[in-house]
Write a protein that holds these residues in place. Structure first.
Motif, PDB file in Angstrom:
ATOM      1  N   ARG A  11       1.274  -1.278   0.213  1.00 10.16           N
ATOM      2  CA  ARG A  11       0.014  -0.170   0.225  1.00 10.16           C
ATOM      3  C   ARG A  11       1.156   1.255   0.452  1.00 10.16           C
ATOM      4  N   TRP A  12       1.726   1.030   0.677  1.00  5.08           N
ATOM      5  CA  TRP A  12       2.976   2.340   0.664  1.00  5.08           C
ATOM      6  C   TRP A  12       4.422   2.208   0.820  1.00  5.08           C
ATOM      7  N   MET A  50      15.556   4.706  14.796  1.00  6.31           N
ATOM      8  CA  MET A  50      14.367   4.910  15.503  1.00  6.31           C
ATOM      9  C   MET A  50      13.069   5.721  14.900  1.00  6.31           C
ATOM     10  N   GLY A  51      13.496   6.802  14.392  1.00  9.66           N
ATOM     11  CA  GLY A  51      12.537   7.231  13.506  1.00  9.66           C
ATOM     12  C   GLY A  51      11.577   7.046  12.419  1.00  9.66           C
ATOM     13  N   LEU A  52      12.360   5.858  11.595  1.00  4.92           N
ATOM     14  CA  LEU A  52      11.937   5.762  10.607  1.00  4.92           C
ATOM     15  C   LEU A  52      11.576   4.112  11.003  1.00  4.92           C
ATOM     16  N   SER A  53      11.641   4.051  12.365  1.00  2.99           N
ATOM     17  CA  SER A  53      10.906   2.355  12.456  1.00  2.99           C
ATOM     18  C   SER A  53       9.117   3.011  13.035  1.00  2.99           C
ATOM     19  N   ALA A 112       2.280   2.909   9.807  1.00  2.00           N
ATOM     20  CA  ALA A 112       1.465   2.724   9.330  1.00  2.00           C
ATOM     21  C   ALA A 112       0.389   1.179   9.259  1.00  2.00           C
ATOM     22  N   ALA A 113       1.549   0.389  10.510  1.00  2.00           N
ATOM     23  CA  ALA A 113       1.111  -0.359  10.503  1.00  2.00           C
ATOM     24  C   ALA A 113      -0.477   0.275  11.278  1.00  2.00           C
ATOM     25  N   TYR A 116       4.613  -5.646  16.668  1.00  3.36           N
ATOM     26  CA  TYR A 116       4.572  -5.454  18.153  1.00  3.36           C
ATOM     27  C   TYR A 116       3.798  -4.661  18.305  1.00  3.36           C
ATOM     28  N   HIS A 117       3.213  -4.064  17.154  1.00  4.53           N
ATOM     29  CA  HIS A 117       1.200  -3.551  17.157  1.00  4.53           C
ATOM     30  C   HIS A 117       0.821  -4.285  17.651  1.00  4.53           C
TER      31      HIS A 117
END
Length: 210
Positions: A3-4, A57-60, A66-67, A186-187
């Motif tokens: 999707r992204w 960490m910001g990219l994570s 998104a998740a 994680y989510h």
């Protein structure tokens, strides 16, 4: 990921460019003497700690948003700088040292720590936790789930190798896919553990208990 994908690709490339002094400085500047070489190495390590680690960490955090199907923008890759910068630096450095020491101790302890501290980066940026608190919480979150994370780690190696075999270009979608996978995991664990949050969890065997 589907999707992204192009957003993830663009953000990852931006991060890669900003990380160049930490990852590839020796390929850009050729030292003329030992003193210059040492200076470049020190600069590269310092840049990695104070810039590259919080940036990763910001990219994570982007992958995590998104998740969750939350809106995200390019500025989110700098989320660790604005949300929890000092703890991002401390957690990244402490985690790296612990895993390195563990790998030197017959490898297995290092792999175990890599699994148990898998969610530290997300906790630092997402929940704005202190570095010790984030390590303690990651230890809790992975309790009884080590097998799943080990399987994902093994799968990551295979996917990365597969990406390398696809003319190296395949490494990019492989890394993006794996970043999505860890963020979703994680989510998912956050959602599963949510009803249990009011109940205190035992700290037995957790070296980060205060």
């Amino acid at each position: 990921m589907s999707r992204w994908f192009w957003a993830f690709l663009g953000y990852s490339l931006v991060c890669g460019l900003i990380r160049i002094p930490a990852d590839n400085l020796e390929n850009i500047v050729t030292p003329t003497d030992d003193e210059t070489a040492i200076g470049l190495w020190v600069f590269s390590q310092a840049y990695d700690i104070i810039v590259a680690t919080p940036l990763s960490m910001g990219l994570s955090w982007v992958f995590l948003k998104a998740a969750r199907y939350e809106p995200f923008t390019l500025s989110d890759i700098f989320g660790a700088f604005s949300r929890n910068y000092l703890n991002a630096i401390g957690a990244g450095l402490l985690k790296a040292i612990l895993i390195l020491v563990g790998l030197l101790l017959l490898i297995v302890p290092g792999l175990y720590l890599l699994i148990k501290l898998a969610f530290v980066e997300y906790l630092i940026v997402d929940r704005k936790m202190g570095m010790i608190e984030a390590m303690k919480e990651s230890w809790h979150m992975t309790e009884g789930r080590e097998g799943t994370l080990l399987a994902l780690m093994a799968m990551s190696v295979l996917i990365f190798i597969g990406g390398m075999l696809l003319c190296i270009v395949g490494v990019i979608p492989a890394i993006i896919w794996l970043s999505c996978a860890y963020a979703v995991l994680y989510h998912t664990y956050c959602l599963v553990d949510q009803p249990k949050e009011p109940e205190p969890r035992p700290d037995s065997g957790n070296p980060f208990s205060m």
